[in-house]
Design an enzyme around this catalytic site. Structure first.
Site, short mmCIF file in Angstrom:
data_model
loop_
_atom_site.label_atom_id
_atom_site.label_comp_id
_atom_site.label_asym_id
_atom_site.label_seq_id
_atom_site.Cartn_x
_atom_site.Cartn_y
_atom_site.Cartn_z
CG ASN A 101 -1.89 -1.18 1.19
OD1 ASN A 101 -2.13 -1.77 0.14
ND2 ASN A 101 -2.42 -1.53 2.34
CB VAL A 102 1.20 4.04 -2.11
CG1 VAL A 102 2.11 3.08 -2.87
CG2 VAL A 102 -0.14 4.19 -2.82
CG ASP A 103 -2.88 3.30 2.64
OD1 ASP A 103 -2.12 3.13 3.62
OD2 ASP A 103 -3.62 2.41 2.20
CG HIS A 118 4.05 -1.37 -4.56
ND1 HIS A 118 2.87 -2.08 -4.67
CD2 HIS A 118 5.04 -2.23 -4.94
CE1 HIS A 118 3.13 -3.31 -5.09
NE2 HIS A 118 4.43 -3.42 -5.26
CB CYS A 126 14.42 15.39 -6.98
SG CYS A 126 15.13 16.52 -8.21
CB CYS A 129 19.33 15.45 -7.15
SG CYS A 129 18.10 16.01 -5.93
N PRO A 214 -10.80 -12.34 2.39
CG PRO A 214 -12.08 -10.40 2.26
CD PRO A 214 -10.67 -10.89 2.16
#
EC number: 2.3.1.286
Length: 250
Positions: A101-103, A118, A126, A129, A214
């Site tokens: 997850n990126v949250d 991720h 940047c 750099c 699930p």
């Protein structure tokens, strides 16, 4: 009996590795990627989440990521995030949480031993750099951000389709699963590589493997215990002894 054995194994383990996917954050209101209502519904990944898309229209890509950033910052960690943070406090240095997850919700729940495979929606990197820095609050954010070191344009600090994961982060994750006594795989379809291989690595190295999801996944036949439940209810049953009416063990 399987759940009791899993609790016993988890309580005794000194080395625990956890992999989480989008299902862990679904109960915080963060949409999963696929299916009805998923993040990609109405979008094509190649238009928004590839290096080519960014080179073609960086403003469009940044607008979409700024929207996602604002969305996740409005969300709150749910009981699954908090239970995993508490498990880390119990296990100490023998614990590692690896997330697809990126949250950023694991960190906001108190987790510190976290590998974000991720990347993170809350950071920019940047293009010139490589410097990384946190984004300002969504209300103050005007994309694209500019690097405070070299003045270059910054991109979202996430891994796009067609890009490689950070080699050091992946190696750290693989080491944790290779040496784990107990491995948990929670809220992930177990189809996105290379993260999907972590559960198999742990099982091959002799770990007790627990899956919480699930629906069945490709990892299910290998798991010592599969809890058919959402992340919060499954972890409640596993870590606190609670049982839910829809939960099943396989």
């Amino acid at each position: 009996m399987e759940v009791q054995e899993a609790r016993r194994r988890l309580a005794a383990a000194r080395r625990v590795a956890v992999l989480t996917g989008a299902g862990v954050s679904a109960e915080s209101g963060i949409p999963t990627f696929r299916g009805a209502g998923g993040l990609w519904e109405g979008f094509r990944p190649e238009e928004l989440a590839t290096p080519a898309a960014y080179a073609r229209d960086p403003e469009k890509v940044w607008r979409w990521y700024a929207m996602r950033y604002a969305q996740v910052m409005e969300a709150e960690p749910n009981p699954a995030h908090r239970r995993l943070a508490e498990l880390e406090r119990q296990k100490g240095e023998g614990f590692l949480l690896v997330t697809q997850n990126v949250d950023g919700l694991h960190r906001r729940a108190g987790s510190r031993r976290v590998v974000e495979l991720h990347g993170s929606l809350a950071r920019a990197r940047c293009e010139r750099c490589g410097h990384r820095r946190p984004l300002p609050p969504p209300a103050e954010f005007a994309p694209p951000p500019v690097c405070d070191r070299c003045g270059g344009r910054m991109r979202p600090d996430v891994v796009w389709f067609g890009e490689f994961l950070d080699a050091e982060l992946l190696a750290r994750a693989e080491r944790a699963f290779m040496t784990a006594e107990v491995a948990l795989v929670i809220g992930t379809s177990a189809v996105v590589e290379p993260a999907a291989s972590l559960g198999r690595i742990a099982k091959s190295a002799g770990a007790y493997l627990i899956e919480v999801n699930p629906e069945p996944t490709p990892l299910t036949p290998l798991a010592d215990l599969s809890l058919r439940a959402g992340a919060a209810r499954g972890l409640e049953r596993l870590l606190a002894g609670g049982a839910g009416p829809r939960e099943e063990a396989e």
